[in-house]
Scaffold this motif. Structure first.
Motif, PDB file in Angstrom:
ATOM      1  N   PHE A 128     119.712  29.299 -10.677  1.00  0.00           N
ATOM      2  CA  PHE A 128     120.521  29.430 -11.903  1.00  0.00           C
ATOM      3  C   PHE A 128     120.673  28.084 -12.559  1.00  0.00           C
ATOM      4  CE2 PHE A 128     122.638  32.641  -9.047  1.00  0.00           C
ATOM      5  CZ  PHE A 128     121.936  33.716  -9.570  1.00  0.00           C
ATOM      6  N   ASN A 129     120.607  28.068 -13.886  1.00  0.00           N
ATOM      7  CA  ASN A 129     120.929  26.845 -14.616  1.00  0.00           C
ATOM      8  C   ASN A 129     122.199  27.091 -15.402  1.00  0.00           C
ATOM      9  OD1 ASN A 129     118.663  25.247 -13.897  1.00  0.00           O
ATOM     10  ND2 ASN A 129     117.455  26.671 -15.146  1.00  0.00           N
ATOM     11  N   ILE A 130     123.264  26.466 -14.971  1.00  0.00           N
ATOM     12  CA  ILE A 130     124.551  26.794 -15.575  1.00  0.00           C
ATOM     13  C   ILE A 130     124.932  25.740 -16.587  1.00  0.00           C
ATOM     14  CG2 ILE A 130     126.985  27.188 -15.081  1.00  0.00           C
ATOM     15  CD1 ILE A 130     125.879  27.998 -12.220  1.00  0.00           C
TER      16      ILE A 130
ATOM     17  N   ASP B  54     128.536  28.451 -20.144  1.00  0.00           N
ATOM     18  CA  ASP B  54     128.674  29.487 -19.120  1.00  0.00           C
ATOM     19  C   ASP B  54     129.986  29.327 -18.363  1.00  0.00           C
ATOM     20  OD1 ASP B  54     126.157  30.651 -19.599  1.00  0.00           O
ATOM     21  OD2 ASP B  54     125.246  28.923 -18.596  1.00  0.00           O
TER      22      ASP B  54
ATOM     23  N   VAL C  21     123.228  32.309 -18.968  1.00  0.00           N
ATOM     24  CA  VAL C  21     122.577  32.198 -17.678  1.00  0.00           C
ATOM     25  C   VAL C  21     122.276  33.613 -17.181  1.00  0.00           C
ATOM     26  CG1 VAL C  21     124.669  32.266 -16.271  1.00  0.00           C
ATOM     27  CG2 VAL C  21     122.697  30.968 -15.485  1.00  0.00           C
TER      28      VAL C  21
ATOM     29  N   CYS D 263     123.817  35.613 -11.838  1.00  0.00           N
ATOM     30  CA  CYS D 263     124.877  34.623 -11.632  1.00  0.00           C
ATOM     31  C   CYS D 263     126.239  35.234 -11.908  1.00  0.00           C
ATOM     32  CB  CYS D 263     124.624  33.440 -12.540  1.00  0.00           C
ATOM     33  SG  CYS D 263     125.905  32.191 -12.429  1.00  0.00           S
TER      34      CYS D 263
END
Lengths: 275, 229, 574
Positions: free
Chosen positions: C221-223, C227, C359, C363
């Motif tokens: 995950f790229n938060i 987000d 995201v 997630c």
């Protein structure tokens, strides 16, 4: 503080016999009964190192509306103060806890089986576990109400038997009834029993309280039990430990209770002598 | 070390039930073993100190503790001694002469006691009437290391002592106690005797030491009976 | 023989007597292994049962399966092992706080079997609470077998719970934190070390037998910062979901108990209702870990409406299963509801701001789980560590903490007691270590009674009484009847001071006339908190203890304070 006897009341004729027996015991001993009228078929008893769930049979719950009046009537007839036990704590909503700070507890020979089965020859597993964990002696009542006018102690030399003997002295002192001691000499000699008495500094009490020390040297154990007076309160220790077990009456508890129908006062291994 | 639960409870100054529960709950370094309870003395006393408890294991030969309350009037009187014909014209000189007779104390202590008695007399007279005075210091003597005693002094001639009823004083009971408690105890007992007029009359006959003690013992018996009731 | 005997009493070995920590560590390994095995056994049998029943699922009457399962499980609990229904965690906490963790032996297997029946047949419940109960009971019974004392037993109960959770999730830290945060409620190194060891043992046994697999594997995950802001909304949503679930469970319980049918009939009705829901939305059936896996992996391809309905349906199904008498825990349903809620939220976000690149939905599913666990259990640490461990995703830790914290505090605001503790709090049985309630519950009247009171008879003259006052150390004098020695009343010195100095009264008054007969008395079996409440209400400093009409002694606030303080010192140090 006054001694308390815990009694679980069963509202039927059989339960009446048991309660009468408890009342008789209380009157003799100057104890006060604490009567529990169960509202659920099960409850928990928390002992020092064990928790025992008692599952009562459904006859304990029969006709709850008359239970209190029946019990009160019997207690008042006996001239005792009426005190009912109300559980304060519940482990689960239908599972009350019963504390174990009593001085005696009265049990029929079995409390979790049907009353029709209750006769001689069988102590229920729950009763056995109560005896095993309790700090108080357990009064196992005779099937029908039976008065007693003497005390018989079975002495087999174990620590429990010594406790039973001390309890016998105490009861003899409080009730003024004569005390007999019974010993079945098995493989070991009589001297070893006398040595136990000496080691425990009980010689003086022995001479003072004991009416007669019956020694069985031969014959089958059960046959000798005929000698026990039928009007005696029989006190015995249960479950000797380890080596001693072999020559102790402790392991003979089952035999005794299945042979004689007297009231039994059983001292378990966790019994703490109170003076 | 192995003791019974009663002994442990006693040496920790705790109720029996509490000790039994703490052992069951494992809050105290004591283990059950058969009919007795085992512990390591050093660990237990360390534990007790850490928890603000006192632990004193039972002694092998228990010393008999002297309870100051057990001190009776007769024994205090006996210890102090009875003296006759104390000379003196006024309070101060009589006290001085009386203090000299107290053979329990050394000369230094006598001097100190005398000063203290005078201080107390200056506050109010200890002449409680009927010709009797009970001189005593205001506070117990510091570094007092003695059992309480009462010295009885019959005077040569009655003197003015600024007593409550202004009657001249003919007998002094010098009362010396190490603690306030025993002081009050003895004082109240002595006062009880003096309240009785027949006793004062008896005193006026300058009785011998033995007769005086006998009489006092009689009174004490009465008091004890009342207390015991 | 002696050696043979003493091995059951390791606490009395010289080696362990000085410091029981080593003993506890050793026991912790045993307990951790046993409870880990118990958890695995349940897990395996659930899978087996699921596979066995799978082939029946397409048949039209499949909806009765959960009913049959629930009925069987409640029959088993009620008739075979004779235990009450429920998931058992409150019972464990209750026993830990009041009876040093004493649990029945039968508890160590009863819930395993009953929950296996409920969940395996499709009921919506979780296997975790039953496993915790079993683990705790195993720990308790091992302690009992070795005659350990209460404190050691409580630690082993915690070890059992930790081992079970660790083993079922392959998550040692979560097990440890859960056990300390929820079961024991006390952070002390004497507890933490053995519990950590048990958690390791439990995890290890599961890794040996099942392989080291992370329960829910996930994508990277790229938060973004955005987000994280979005998490705030999710936290509120999960808090609402927790509260709805709590309320629903309670109302279902209330409704089912109004019906006067045998308990197994009720369970069957609830189970069949779940089965019917399951016909349309199979996601609600069972513990639902497959669905969670799908949602985290992003392969749960349903529209917003369907996901939202599924969320509600799962809530209802859980309430139906547990409230109507099925057996199982709340843990797994929470994970499913949480991930469904997270998914719903994600769909909403996309609907509202389609241009922003949010995201991955997995997630949000993950965060939703944490939010719901934290909200229901009100144990934020457990929520955080569990999610981190079962997904192996440390990168989500920041939003995770935010969601957990907010969800916990919001739920706490509306429902002050968590799901596990509510029953106990309502009965006043939650006694956490070191609290006032705990100290008072441990002390009892018999320990603080003072027996040095001098009793007097009712026909005694005041003159004689004066002599008694002289020697009495106390200001209270209980009055008894001459013949029966029954307690009649009490004389307090303050009340009669006026007559004391009037000699004319000495022979004119007997004690029966001046005693106070309307006194509140205490029975030796009374709870101390109750006694104190009485004292406060009537502004009393002392009360007589009377049993069976006989005076036994006096209890006074001064002695209570003295004993209370000793008790507090002893309970809170270590």
């Amino acid at each position: 503080m006054e001694a308390q006897l815990f009694h679980i009341f069963r509202n039927n004729p059989f339960g009446r016999e048991t309660l009468l027996q408890s009342i008789y015991f209380c009157k003799k001993m100057g104890a006060s009964p604490v009567v529990y009228i169960p509202k659920f078929t099960k409850f928990l008893m928390y002992f020092e190192n064990d928790v025992v769930q008692i599952d009562l049979d459904s006859s304990y719950l029969s006709s709850p509306d008359t239970a209190i009046s029946h019990a009160t009537e019997l207690l008042e007839e006996g001239g005792l103060s009426v005190r009912f036990f109300e559980p304060k704590h519940y482990t689960a909503t239908t599972l009350p806890d019963i504390h174990t700070n009593f001085d005696y507890m009265a049990c029929p020979r079995s409390i979790s089986d049907l009353s029709t089965k209750i006769g001689l020859g069988y102590i229920g597993p729950k009763v056995r576990r109560i005896v095993n964990s309790a700090r108080f002696p357990v009064l196992i009542t005779s099937p029908v109400y039976k008065e007693w006018d003497r005390i018989a102690v079975f002495f087999g030399g174990s620590a429990n038997a010594v406790n039973a003997l001390k309890l016998g002295f105490r009861i003899s002192r409080e009730t003024g009834l004569p005390l007999d001691v019974f010993t079945y000499v098995g493989k070991v000699s009589l001297e070893s029993y006398e040595q136990v008495i000496k080691d425990e500094n009980l010689k003086k009490e022995m001479d003072y309280f004991v009416n007669k020390w019956h020694i069985f040297e031969k014959g089958i154990f059960e046959e000798n039990l005929y000698e026990v007076p039928h009007t005696a309160l029989v006190i015995l220790g249960a479950y000797g430990h380890g080596l001693i077990k072999n020559f102790v009456f402790g392991s003979k508890m089952e035999k005794i209770q299945s042979t004689i129908s007297n009231n039994l006062l059983i001292v378990g291994p966790n019994y703490v002598a109170t003076s | 070390m192995k003791l019974t639960i009663h002994e442990i409870a006693q040496s920790l100054y705790l109720p029996l039930g509490t000790v039994r529960r703490w052992i069951r709950q494992g809050r105290i370094p004591i283990h059950k073993s058969g009919n007795g309870f085992v512990f390591n003395e050093a660990i237990l006393s360390k534990w007790a100190a850490a928890h603000h408890l006192t632990f004193s294991p039972p002694k092998k030969s228990p010393e008999k503790q002297q309870d100051p309350e057990l001190e009776t009037l007769s024994s205090a009187l006996k210890r102090g001694g009875v003296f006759y014909d104390i000379k003196g014209d006024d309070g101060a000189s009589t006290l001085k002469a009386a203090v000299e007779h107290i053979n329990v104390l050394d000369s230094h202590a006598k001097e100190k006691l005398y000063q203290r008695l005078l201080e107390r007399e200056n506050l109010t007279s200890t002449g409680i009437g009927k010709g009797v005075a009970i001189p005593h210091p205001h506070n117990p003597l510091p570094d007092a290391d003695f059992r309480p005693f009462i010295t009885t002094c019959f005077l040569e001639k009655p003197i003015e002592f600024a007593a409550l009823d202004n009657k001249p004083v003919f007998v002094m009971f010098i009362l010396l106690c190490p603690s306030v408690k025993s002081h009050l105890y003895l004082l109240s007992r002595l006062a009880f005797c003096i309240r009785d007029d027949s006793f004062v009359e008896f005193l006026k006959t300058f009785p011998s030491s033995d007769r005086l003690l006998l009489k006092i013992a009689d009174f004490e018996e009465q008091l004890d009976r009342a207390d015991r009731y | 023989m002696r050696i043979f005997k003493s091995w059951r009493y390791p606490a009395s070995w010289k080696f362990f007597r000085l410091d029981d920590r080593l003993l506890l560590m050793l026991m912790a390994v045993i307990v951790g292994l046993c409870s880990g095995l118990a958890a695995l056994a349940l897990n395996r049998s659930l899978i087996a049962m699921f596979n066995w029943l799978h082939k029946y699922h397409h048949i039209w009457w499949a909806f009765v399966l959960p009913g049959i399962g629930a009925a069987l499980s409640s029959l088993f609990l009620e008739k075979v092992v004779v235990e009450g229904a429920g998931h058992g965690v409150p019972e464990v906490i209750y026993s830990v706080s009041r009876y040093g963790g004493l649990l029945r032996f039968r508890s160590s297997y009863s819930r395993l079997i009953s929950s296996c029946l409920t969940i395996g047949s499709g009921g919506s419940a979780g296997p975790e609470a039953p496993v915790v109960m079993s683990g705790a009971a195993i720990g308790s019974n091992i302690a009992k077998y070795f005659s350990l004392n209460d404190r050691q037993r409580v630690t082993l109960v915690g070890c059992g719970a930790a081992g079970a959770i660790s083993s079922i999730f392959n998550a040692p830290i979560a097990g440890m934190v859960f056990s300390i945060e929820v079961i024991l409620g006390e952070w002390k190194s004497v507890n933490i070390v053995p519990i950590a060891i048990a958690a390791v043992a439990g995890t290890e046994i599961s890794r040996i037998l099942q392989g080291n697999q992370i329960v829910f594997s996930h994508l990277q995950f790229n938060i973004d910062l955005l987000d994280i802001f979005a998490c705030l909304g999710l936290a509120i949503l999960t808090a609402v979901a927790s509260i709805v679930l709590t309320r629903m469970l309670r109302s279902m319980y209330g409704i089912s108990h109004k019906i006067s049918a045998p308990i197994w009939v009720r369970a069957a009705v609830g189970g069949c209702a779940v089965g019917i829901i399951g016909l349309f939305l199979p996601v609600v059936l069972g513990e639902g870990y497959h669905a969670v896996q799908a949602m985290i992996g992003g392969t749960f391809s349903q529209g917003l409406a369907l996901v939202a309905i599924a969320t509600l349906a799962k809530v209802v199904a859980t309430a139906l299963t547990l409230g109507w008498g099925g057996s199982g825990g709340i843990f797994a349903p929470c994970l499913v509801i949480g991930s469904l809620a997270g998914l719903t939220y994600h769909h909403c976000l996309i609907l509202l701001w389609p241009s922003i690149s949010w995201v991955n939905e997995g997630c949000f599913a993950l965060l939703g789980m944490a939010g719901l666990i934290s909200g229901m259990l009100q144990a934020p640490l457990t929520g955080i560590f569990l999610i981190v461990e079962i997904t192996g995703g440390y990168e989500v830790i920041l939003p995770l903490i935010i969601v957990s914290a907010i969800s916990t505090s919001l739920c706490h605001y509306i429902e002050p007691a968590s799901f596990y503790l509510k029953e106990l709090v309502e009965r006043g049985h939650l006694l956490r270590p070191g609290t006032d309630a705990r100290v008072l519950s441990d002390l009892n009247v018999r320990e603080i009674i003072e027996e040095d009171c001098i009793t007097v008879k009712q026909n005694m003259l005041l003159r004689d009484f004066i002599n008694i006052i002289k020697i009495s150390p106390r200001n209270y004098f209980p009055v008894e009847d001459e013949k029966t020695n029954n307690f009649l009343g009490i004389i307090h010195l303050d009340d009669i001071r006026a007559y004391l100095f009037n000699p004319d009264m000495y022979d004119a008054v007997v004690l029966g006339q001046i005693m106070d007969t309307k006194v509140d008395v205490v029975h030796p079996d009374d709870d101390l908190s109750e006694v104190l409440r009485k004292m406060d209400a009537h502004q009393l400093f002392s009360m007589p203890v009377v049993s069976n009409n006989k005076f036994l002694g006096l209890i006074s606030k001064a002695t209570i304070l003295d004993q209370y303080r000793k008790e507090l010192v002893v309970q809170t140090s270590q």
